[in-house]
Scaffold this active site. Structure first.
Site, PDB file in Angstrom:
ATOM      1  N   LYS A 170      22.969  42.225  29.141  1.00  0.00           N
ATOM      2  CA  LYS A 170      21.675  42.501  28.526  1.00  0.00           C
ATOM      3  C   LYS A 170      21.153  41.269  27.803  1.00  0.00           C
ATOM      4  O   LYS A 170      21.889  40.598  27.081  1.00  0.00           O
ATOM      5  CB  LYS A 170      21.791  43.668  27.543  1.00  0.00           C
ATOM      6  CG  LYS A 170      22.094  45.010  28.204  1.00  0.00           C
ATOM      7  CD  LYS A 170      22.134  46.117  27.169  1.00  0.00           C
ATOM      8  CE  LYS A 170      22.419  47.467  27.818  1.00  0.00           C
ATOM      9  NZ  LYS A 170      22.480  48.570  26.829  1.00  0.00           N
ATOM     10  N   ASP A 176      33.278  37.707  29.058  1.00  0.00           N
ATOM     11  CA  ASP A 176      32.376  38.860  29.111  1.00  0.00           C
ATOM     12  C   ASP A 176      30.958  38.352  29.380  1.00  0.00           C
ATOM     13  O   ASP A 176      30.453  37.501  28.649  1.00  0.00           O
ATOM     14  CB  ASP A 176      32.416  39.597  27.770  1.00  0.00           C
ATOM     15  CG  ASP A 176      31.753  40.960  27.820  1.00  0.00           C
ATOM     16  OD1 ASP A 176      30.757  41.112  28.562  1.00  0.00           O
ATOM     17  OD2 ASP A 176      32.210  41.874  27.111  1.00  0.00           O
ATOM     18  N   GLU A 226      42.118  27.559  25.447  1.00  0.00           N
ATOM     19  CA  GLU A 226      41.567  28.647  26.256  1.00  0.00           C
ATOM     20  C   GLU A 226      40.941  29.673  25.321  1.00  0.00           C
ATOM     21  O   GLU A 226      41.627  30.257  24.483  1.00  0.00           O
ATOM     22  CB  GLU A 226      42.639  29.318  27.115  1.00  0.00           C
ATOM     23  CG  GLU A 226      42.032  30.378  28.027  1.00  0.00           C
ATOM     24  CD  GLU A 226      43.051  31.222  28.773  1.00  0.00           C
ATOM     25  OE1 GLU A 226      42.639  31.921  29.714  1.00  0.00           O
ATOM     26  OE2 GLU A 226      44.250  31.197  28.406  1.00  0.00           O
ATOM     27  N   ASP A 246      33.532  35.708  37.843  1.00  0.00           N
ATOM     28  CA  ASP A 246      33.225  36.508  39.020  1.00  0.00           C
ATOM     29  C   ASP A 246      31.763  36.923  39.009  1.00  0.00           C
ATOM     30  O   ASP A 246      31.288  37.546  39.954  1.00  0.00           O
ATOM     31  CB  ASP A 246      34.084  37.771  39.045  1.00  0.00           C
ATOM     32  CG  ASP A 246      33.792  38.639  37.826  1.00  0.00           C
ATOM     33  OD1 ASP A 246      34.161  38.215  36.708  1.00  0.00           O
ATOM     34  OD2 ASP A 246      33.186  39.720  37.982  1.00  0.00           O
ATOM     35  N   THR A 304      44.326  34.015  37.005  1.00  0.00           N
ATOM     36  CA  THR A 304      44.404  34.968  35.899  1.00  0.00           C
ATOM     37  C   THR A 304      44.592  36.382  36.444  1.00  0.00           C
ATOM     38  O   THR A 304      44.326  36.659  37.620  1.00  0.00           O
ATOM     39  CB  THR A 304      43.126  34.942  35.033  1.00  0.00           C
ATOM     40  OG1 THR A 304      42.074  35.606  35.740  1.00  0.00           O
ATOM     41  CG2 THR A 304      42.712  33.520  34.696  1.00  0.00           C
ATOM     42  N   GLU A 305      45.055  37.299  35.575  1.00  0.00           N
ATOM     43  CA  GLU A 305      45.253  38.678  35.999  1.00  0.00           C
ATOM     44  C   GLU A 305      43.923  39.311  36.428  1.00  0.00           C
ATOM     45  O   GLU A 305      43.856  40.122  37.354  1.00  0.00           O
ATOM     46  CB  GLU A 305      45.900  39.508  34.882  1.00  0.00           C
ATOM     47  CG  GLU A 305      45.068  39.753  33.640  1.00  0.00           C
ATOM     48  CD  GLU A 305      45.088  38.601  32.646  1.00  0.00           C
ATOM     49  OE1 GLU A 305      44.444  38.730  31.597  1.00  0.00           O
ATOM     50  OE2 GLU A 305      45.726  37.558  32.909  1.00  0.00           O
ATOM     51  N   TYR A 306      42.831  38.906  35.784  1.00  0.00           N
ATOM     52  CA  TYR A 306      41.507  39.426  36.101  1.00  0.00           C
ATOM     53  C   TYR A 306      41.022  38.843  37.425  1.00  0.00           C
ATOM     54  O   TYR A 306      40.462  39.545  38.269  1.00  0.00           O
ATOM     55  CB  TYR A 306      40.551  39.054  34.966  1.00  0.00           C
ATOM     56  CG  TYR A 306      39.256  39.839  34.955  1.00  0.00           C
ATOM     57  CD1 TYR A 306      39.220  41.144  34.485  1.00  0.00           C
ATOM     58  CD2 TYR A 306      38.073  39.270  35.408  1.00  0.00           C
ATOM     59  CE1 TYR A 306      38.030  41.861  34.460  1.00  0.00           C
ATOM     60  CE2 TYR A 306      36.884  39.990  35.386  1.00  0.00           C
ATOM     61  CZ  TYR A 306      36.870  41.278  34.920  1.00  0.00           C
ATOM     62  OH  TYR A 306      35.706  41.984  34.906  1.00  0.00           O
ATOM     63  N   GLU A 326      42.326  34.722  21.309  1.00  0.00           N
ATOM     64  CA  GLU A 326      41.963  36.071  21.763  1.00  0.00           C
ATOM     65  C   GLU A 326      41.651  36.933  20.542  1.00  0.00           C
ATOM     66  O   GLU A 326      42.521  37.147  19.686  1.00  0.00           O
ATOM     67  CB  GLU A 326      43.099  36.696  22.574  1.00  0.00           C
ATOM     68  CG  GLU A 326      42.846  38.129  23.007  1.00  0.00           C
ATOM     69  CD  GLU A 326      41.524  38.314  23.737  1.00  0.00           C
ATOM     70  OE1 GLU A 326      40.704  39.136  23.269  1.00  0.00           O
ATOM     71  OE2 GLU A 326      41.301  37.633  24.757  1.00  0.00           O
TER      72      GLU A 326
END
Length: 213
Positions: free
Chosen positions: A121, A117, A43, A153, A190-192, A68
């Site tokens: 741009k 992320d 991951e 998302d 996931t928490e997000y 991470e």
């Protein structure tokens, strides 16, 4: 929003070397042996660790490695994983741009990209984890028929990701533009992701399969 600096983060990561791998290059080509598992999931962008924590418990027969790069976030993930230590998961608190130094060719079975992320741009597109530069890295460490599972998302990132992967040696195996409209007990939230489900916003998901040259 960047997480506030935690004074305990680096000491905690350094103290828990049974979980946090500080020199992942040592295990290049040896991750199956290290984890004592034949299937390895990676991951990239583990965040606070909810996904790898749940999935590694659900699929105990597989090995799980989380990457991470944000030290404070990685420490939060490590703390969660230490609450219930099991031998099939490890954490690397470093930048995924160096994965070729840590993993051998064809060593990984499945890569997970969860709510990366979007770097909206155009000038920042090379930072996206689905940019061709990263895809080339994934293709090296993935097995011949390896898979990449991506959830987001962000519709713009999702569309961009589909184009990038299908133009660079992958085919779509599964795709959904509202993944959580149905129950998927086999896939941890996931928490997000939970935040967007609560807002009734769609979750996009795609599974790519490596097809080679």
């Amino acid at each position: 929003m960047r997480m506030r600096k935690k004074s305990w983060a680096i000491p905690f990561l350094n103290e828990h070397n049974e979980l946090v791998i500080n020199e992942p290059n040592i295990f290049k080509g040896k991750w199956n042996e290290k984890l004592k598992r034949s299937v390895i999931h990676l991951e990239i962008g583990t965040g606070k660790g909810d996904y790898i924590k749940s999935m590694s418990q659900m699929y105990i027969e597989d090995g799980w490695i989380g990457i991470e790069k944000e030290t404070n976030v990685a420490a939060v993930a490590a703390k969660k994983l230490c609450e219930n230590p099991i031998e099939n998961r490890l954490l690397i608190a470093k930048d995924a741009k160096d994965i070729l130094e840590w993993f051998d060719d064809g060593e990984i079975d499945i890569i997970h990209l969860n709510f990366s992320d979007p770097w909206p741009k155009s000038s920042n597109k090379k930072r996206r984890l689905s940019h061709k530069n990263f895809i080339d890295l994934y293709s090296k460490i993935l097995k011949e028929d390896g898979k990449i599972i991506m959830k987001s998302d962000n519709s713009g990132l999702f569309e961009y990701t589909i184009i990038e992967f299908t133009h660079n040696g992958y085919e779509i195996e599964e795709i959904s533009v509202d993944y959580r409209r149905n129950t998927h007990d086999e896939d941890a939230i996931t928490e997000y992701e939970a935040k967007f489900i609560d807002l009734n916003q769609p979750i996009y998901r795609v599974v790519f399969k490596k097809i080679g040259e």
